[in-house]
Design a protein around this motif. Structure first.
Motif, PDB file in Angstrom:
ATOM      1  N   THR A 317       0.839  -1.208   0.000  1.00 26.78           N
ATOM      2  CA  THR A 317       0.000   0.000   0.000  1.00 26.78           C
ATOM      3  C   THR A 317       0.872   1.255   0.000  1.00 26.78           C
ATOM      4  O   THR A 317       0.592   2.229  -0.701  1.00 26.78           O
ATOM      5  CB  THR A 317      -0.938   0.015   1.223  1.00 26.78           C
ATOM      6  OG1 THR A 317      -1.731  -1.174   1.212  1.00 26.78           O
ATOM      7  CG2 THR A 317      -1.833   1.245   1.212  1.00 26.78           C
ATOM      8  N   GLY A 319       2.938   4.716   1.284  1.00 28.14           N
ATOM      9  CA  GLY A 319       2.537   5.936   1.961  1.00 28.14           C
ATOM     10  C   GLY A 319       2.721   5.833   3.464  1.00 28.14           C
ATOM     11  O   GLY A 319       3.767   5.377   3.941  1.00 28.14           O
ATOM     12  N   LYS A 361      -0.548   9.091   0.647  1.00 20.89           N
ATOM     13  CA  LYS A 361       0.313   8.358  -0.294  1.00 20.89           C
ATOM     14  C   LYS A 361       1.715   8.944  -0.441  1.00 20.89           C
ATOM     15  O   LYS A 361       2.671   8.233  -0.746  1.00 20.89           O
ATOM     16  CB  LYS A 361      -0.348   8.302  -1.680  1.00 20.89           C
ATOM     17  CG  LYS A 361      -1.461   7.280  -1.787  1.00 20.89           C
ATOM     18  CD  LYS A 361      -1.003   5.843  -1.579  1.00 20.89           C
ATOM     19  CE  LYS A 361      -0.193   5.291  -2.739  1.00 20.89           C
ATOM     20  NZ  LYS A 361       0.185   3.858  -2.540  1.00 20.89           N
TER      21      LYS A 361
END
Length: 388
Positions: A317, A319, A361
């Protein structure tokens, strides 16, 4: 002469690093030490190595240590808190920093050491997990080499010498599997702290030992390896290797696989980091394959060890998600060690924090540290709800 600051000198890696320093006494000088709260051990280290600076976490310990240094005619400067840790990390007398603190608290001191153009030996994997891109970008900008100390990453580092990144097919990280790899998931809720701390092959600090038992440690190491070696997480494979002899491997595009093998002894990767690019005799017991006879490998079981899957998901993912995952895990492990939650509740706390996390992010360092702090608060709230 390498003039070394050891951040986390009273922990498992730190004390073993000082064992190595005694062995390298003619080519290495200890100029800085730090401890969170083990003041008795730190006093012994200061008395022996007479560093120029020593850092502790709490102000009361700083006051006590200053008084003790005066009474013993020791000229060591004593500092405290995050500011003290940063001051030790960038101390003017040093040219080499071994970061062996545990947790995300090591991020800012590491960044400051890099900006001060110190050579870095890194055992603080959480720093790269939480802020890997920022740290590696800073190292590149400042022309600083980060030499990994974890046995797995040291193995990969050694396998990649003189090899170009474009030739890497995948990195294969080995994991011992910890003490519960063959234990049914239904029995995980009954695991005691003593059982979780009984690692079959490595003697480590409490936090990393629990992470090894949940397999969270291997997920953290996969994220760390992705940043260290600039390899996508999808190209990092994890295999279970109970003997802990093959520390990691690199497979190349032509089908060749290079591996680094040795008896499981952390003094070896620590010494390699401190003497790089040279090698000297270490005193570590030599490996005998004919005595070992058999090396086993297996695939990890994600269903029985959900922490591993959570860590890899956070890494993919990106970030601020790795910061949230790592913070929640640190809090949950601490509460398990205090017997406030069960072993099986550790990944449940981590998952709930990750599910609620508001992802950024492209964070800067302040946003990363805020995510870390907020995720700790969220984890504590979840644990409070669990207990009631």
């Amino acid at each position: 002469m390498k003039k070394v600051v050891i951040l986390g000198s009273t922990g498992s890696i730190g004390t073993q690093a000082l064992d190595v320093a005694r062995h390298l006494i003619k080519s290495l000088k200890i100029v800085g030490l730090s401890s969170f709260s083990n003041i008795l051990r730190l006093k012994d280290q200061i008395r022996e190595f007479r560093p120029e600076i020593a850092s502790v976490w709490f102000e009361k310990d700083c006051i006590e240590l200053k008084s003790w240094c005066r009474e013993n005619n020791l000229k060591t400067e004593v500092v405290f808190g995050i500011e003290g840790l940063i001051k030790a990390a960038k101390h003017h007398s040093s040219n080499f920093v071994l970061s062996a603190v545990v947790g995300s608290i090591g991020i800012e001191p590491l960044l400051e050491a890099i900006k001060s153009k110190k050579q870095i030996a890194l055992a603080n994997k959480e720093a790269l997990v939480v802020a890997g891109k920022l740290i590696m970008d800073a190292a590149k900008k400042c022309g600083v080499t980060i030499i990994p100390v974890d046995s797995e990453h040291s193995a990969v580092f050694q396998c990649l010498k003189n090899e170009k990144n474009k030739f890497i097919s995948k990195i294969i990280l080995t994991a011992s599997g910890g003490p519960f790899y063959k234990k049914s998931k239904t029995k995980h809720s009954k695991v005691t702290v003593a059982e979780a701390l009984s690692h079959p092959t490595w003697k480590m600090g409490k936090k990393i030992t629990i992470d090894s038992a949940t397999l969270m440690n291997k997920g953290l190491e996969a994220i760390e390896a992705s940043h260290l070696f600039n390899v996508p997480l999808k190209n990092i494979e994890i295999v279970i290797h109970p003997q802990s002899i093959v520390h990691s491997l690199v497979q190349f595009v032509d089908g060749s696989v290079l591996a680094q093998l040795s008896n499981p002894d952390m003094r070896l990767p620590i010494q390699y980091a401190l003497t790089f690019p040279e090698r000297i005799k270490s005193g570590v017991k030599e490996l005998s394959l004919t005595r070992i006879k058999k090396l086993e490998f297996d695939v990890p079981d994600f269903k029985r060890f959900p922490s591993l899957e959570l860590a890899l998901k956070a890494g993919k993912t990106g970030g601020t998600m790795p910061a949230a995952m790592n913070a929640a895990n640190e809090v949950a492990v601490e509460k398990f060690l205090k017997k406030e939650i069960s072993f099986s509740q550790i990944p449940k706390v981590v998952k709930k924090v990750m599910d609620k996390h508001l992802l950024n992010k492209n964070p800067n360092i302040r946003q990363i540290l805020n995510s870390d702090l907020n995720s700790r608060k969220a984890a504590l709230k979840i644990i409070k709800e669990i207990k009631h």
